[in-house]
Design an enzyme around this catalytic site. Structure first.
Site, PDB file in Angstrom:
ATOM      1  N   GLN A 139     -82.854 -65.151   5.265  1.00 52.46           N
ATOM      2  CA  GLN A 139     -81.432 -64.966   4.845  1.00 52.46           C
ATOM      3  C   GLN A 139     -81.422 -65.191   3.301  1.00 52.46           C
ATOM      4  O   GLN A 139     -80.843 -64.570   2.641  1.00 52.46           O
ATOM      5  CB  GLN A 139     -80.760 -65.940   5.601  1.00 52.46           C
ATOM      6  CG  GLN A 139     -79.181 -65.632   5.329  1.00 52.46           C
ATOM      7  CD  GLN A 139     -78.587 -64.339   5.993  1.00 52.46           C
ATOM      8  OE1 GLN A 139     -79.289 -63.865   6.944  1.00 52.46           O
ATOM      9  NE2 GLN A 139     -77.825 -63.610   5.583  1.00 52.46           N
TER      10      GLN A 139
ATOM     11  N   ALA B  82     -74.218 -62.735   4.370  1.00 50.63           N
ATOM     12  CA  ALA B  82     -74.064 -63.999   4.467  1.00 50.63           C
ATOM     13  C   ALA B  82     -74.821 -64.938   3.611  1.00 50.63           C
ATOM     14  O   ALA B  82     -75.979 -64.482   3.386  1.00 50.63           O
ATOM     15  CB  ALA B  82     -74.239 -64.409   5.933  1.00 50.63           C
TER      16      ALA B  82
ATOM     17  N   SER C  85     -75.356 -67.956   8.327  1.00 52.20           N
ATOM     18  CA  SER C  85     -75.374 -66.878   9.266  1.00 52.20           C
ATOM     19  C   SER C  85     -75.420 -67.348  10.803  1.00 52.20           C
ATOM     20  O   SER C  85     -76.382 -68.176  11.032  1.00 52.20           O
ATOM     21  CB  SER C  85     -76.729 -66.164   8.800  1.00 52.20           C
ATOM     22  OG  SER C  85     -76.640 -65.184   9.814  1.00 52.20           O
TER      23      SER C  85
ATOM     24  N   HIS D  71     -76.894 -65.751  13.023  1.00 58.58           N
ATOM     25  CA  HIS D  71     -78.242 -65.195  13.240  1.00 58.58           C
ATOM     26  C   HIS D  71     -79.326 -66.354  13.270  1.00 58.58           C
ATOM     27  O   HIS D  71     -80.362 -66.236  13.990  1.00 58.58           O
ATOM     28  CB  HIS D  71     -78.772 -63.836  12.645  1.00 58.58           C
ATOM     29  CG  HIS D  71     -78.165 -62.810  12.917  1.00 58.58           C
ATOM     30  ND1 HIS D  71     -78.816 -61.976  13.679  1.00 58.58           N
ATOM     31  CD2 HIS D  71     -77.047 -62.194  12.448  1.00 58.58           C
ATOM     32  CE1 HIS D  71     -77.804 -60.864  14.038  1.00 58.58           C
ATOM     33  NE2 HIS D  71     -76.675 -61.026  13.202  1.00 58.58           N
TER      34      HIS D  71
ATOM     35  N   ASP E  40     -77.460 -58.737  17.337  1.00 54.55           N
ATOM     36  CA  ASP E  40     -76.717 -57.315  17.168  1.00 54.55           C
ATOM     37  C   ASP E  40     -77.215 -56.455  18.399  1.00 54.55           C
ATOM     38  O   ASP E  40     -78.503 -56.499  18.678  1.00 54.55           O
ATOM     39  CB  ASP E  40     -77.017 -56.770  15.842  1.00 54.55           C
ATOM     40  CG  ASP E  40     -76.448 -57.527  14.682  1.00 54.55           C
ATOM     41  OD1 ASP E  40     -75.421 -58.314  15.115  1.00 54.55           O
ATOM     42  OD2 ASP E  40     -76.881 -57.800  13.700  1.00 54.55           O
TER      43      ASP E  40
ATOM     44  N   GLU F 222     -67.347 -55.858  13.852  1.00 54.81           N
ATOM     45  CA  GLU F 222     -68.733 -55.555  14.124  1.00 54.81           C
ATOM     46  C   GLU F 222     -68.854 -55.795  15.627  1.00 54.81           C
ATOM     47  O   GLU F 222     -69.023 -56.579  16.252  1.00 54.81           O
ATOM     48  CB  GLU F 222     -69.421 -56.767  13.604  1.00 54.81           C
ATOM     49  CG  GLU F 222     -69.477 -56.788  11.982  1.00 54.81           C
ATOM     50  CD  GLU F 222     -70.472 -57.847  11.382  1.00 54.81           C
ATOM     51  OE1 GLU F 222     -71.399 -58.081  12.153  1.00 54.81           O
ATOM     52  OE2 GLU F 222     -70.798 -57.698  10.114  1.00 54.81           O
TER      53      GLU F 222
ATOM     54  N   HIS G  61     -72.231 -56.954  17.192  1.00 54.14           N
ATOM     55  CA  HIS G  61     -72.666 -58.379  17.000  1.00 54.14           C
ATOM     56  C   HIS G  61     -72.061 -59.303  18.170  1.00 54.14           C
ATOM     57  O   HIS G  61     -70.821 -59.611  18.145  1.00 54.14           O
ATOM     58  CB  HIS G  61     -71.886 -58.929  15.670  1.00 54.14           C
ATOM     59  CG  HIS G  61     -72.280 -60.510  15.383  1.00 54.14           C
ATOM     60  ND1 HIS G  61     -73.589 -60.634  14.643  1.00 54.14           N
ATOM     61  CD2 HIS G  61     -72.026 -61.648  15.806  1.00 54.14           C
ATOM     62  CE1 HIS G  61     -73.510 -61.979  14.500  1.00 54.14           C
ATOM     63  NE2 HIS G  61     -72.813 -62.767  15.141  1.00 54.14           N
TER      64      HIS G  61
END
Length: 278
Positions: A158, A179, A184, A186, A193, A242, A245
Site C-alpha cells: 500500500q 488509500a 486500507s 485490504h 474485491d 464500490e 468491495h
C-alpha cells in the site's frame, strides 16, 4: 477497494459522481503493488466466529472519544473491538487508521475459490477465506460465477502504491485515488474485491448491475458479508460506491444490518462519519 481499475475508468467514475455532487472524489482504488511484509499477529478465537452475536463494541473503545450512538447501535452490550485489527468488527476509515499501522494477519491463507489475483492479493485471513468459500459455492449452485479479484494487501504494498500516486499527481489528488498506508481494509484480511466469470464491468459503476453483484448484494449477509461502500453513502464512509468491495463482519451482524436497513459500519456501530482524513 479495487485492485486494478485503470486511471481512465476511475477518472470517468469520479467525473460522473462529482458532476452531481460538487464534492471531491474520495475513491479507494489502490492497484496491487509488489509483495512485502510478514504476518505477525494472531486472530483470537472469539473474533473468528462467523456467527458471533452482533452486539455493539462501543465499550471496547473507551480510550477513543465515543460519538453519539445511532439508533442501530444503541443498547447493545460490548462484544468485539472496533479498533483491534483481529476483530471482525474493526472499523478502518479515513478517521480510524490501523493500529499498529503495519499490521499483518498471522493466519493468511489462499481460499479455494476462483481468482484472478496472484501472490499476496490472493490471500485472506482464515475466517474470511472460509466464509468466502461457502459463499462462492452457494453462488455457483445458483448459476452465478464469483471471482476473487483482490484480497490482502500489505502495508509495504500500500505504501508503494500510494507513493506512486503522490509522485505522479501530488498528495491532495493522490488521496482521491488511493488509500493511505495503514488506512486500507485490504490490509486486515477481512475484505476483498470480486469480479464475475466474464470480467464484465470490472471495477466500474456498471458492475452493480451484473448478476454477480446483484447476487452478492442479496445473499452476502448469509455468509457474513456486507458491501462496505454502498451507493450515495460516501459522506459517511469516505469512499464512493464500490459494489465489488466486500467486508466480513459475521453472519448475525450482516443480517442485523440488513434487517434494520443500516447501510454502513459507521452507522451500525455509532463510530461517526469519516468523509476525509482527520
Amino acid at each position: 477497494m479495487c485492485q486494478d481499475c485503470g486511471p481512465p475508468s476511475r477518472r470517468s467514475f469520479a467525473r460522473f459522481l462529482a458532476a452531481g455532487t460538487g464534492l471531491t472524489v474520495l475513491t479507494a482504488c489502490t492497484p496491487e503493488a509488489p509483495k512485502a511484509g510478514t504476518p505477525s499477529s494472531a486472530v483470537p478465537p472469539a473474533s473468528t466466529s462467523p456467527s458471533a452475536s452482533p452486539t455493539a463494541a462501543r465499550a471496547t473503545v473507551a480510550a477513543r472519544p465515543a460519538p453519539s450512538p445511532t439508533k442501530a447501535a444503541a443498547g447493545k452490550p460490548s462484544r468485539f473491538s472496533l479498533t483491534d485489527p483481529t476483530s471482525p468488527w474493526l472499523i478502518v476509515n479515513k478517521h480510524r487508521p490501523l493500529a499498529p499501522a503495519d499490521f499483518a494477519p498471522a493466519d493468511l491463507v489462499r481460499p479455494a475459490v476462483a481468482t484472478t489475483a496472484s501472490g499476496e492479493a490472493a490471500l485472506l485471513n482464515s475466517t474470511t477465506a472460509a466464509a468466502a468459500e461457502a459463499m462462492f459455492a452457494a453462488a455457483a449452485a445458483d448459476g452465478v460465477a464469483l471471482v476473487l479479484a483482490s484480497g490482502y494487501r500489505s502495508f509495504a504494498a500500500q505504501t508503494a502504491t500510494y507513493n506512486s500516486h503522490v509522485a505522479a499527481r501530488g498528495q491532495a489528488d493522490a488521496d482521491t485515488a488511493s488509500a493511505r498506508p495503514g488506512y486500507s481494509e485490504h490490509q486486515t484480511g477481512w475484505a476483498f474485491d470480486i469480479a464475475d466469470g466474464g470480467g464484465a464491468c470490472g471495477f466500474q459503476p456498471c458492475f452493480a448491475d451484473q448478476p454477480t453483484a446483484v447476487w452478492v448484494k442479496a445473499n452476502g449477509h448469509r455468509f457474513g458479508f456486507v458491501v462496505r461502500y454502498p451507493w450515495m453513502f460516501h459522506p459517511i464512509t469516505g469512499y464512493y460506491y464500490e459494489p465489488w468491495h466486500l467486508r466480513y463482519v459475521g453472519v448475525e451482524a450482516a443480517s442485523d444490518m440488513l434487517q434494520k436497513g443500516v447501510h454502513t459500519l459507521e452507522e451500525y456501530f455509532g463510530a461517526g462519519a469519516a468523509p476525509g482524513y482527520a
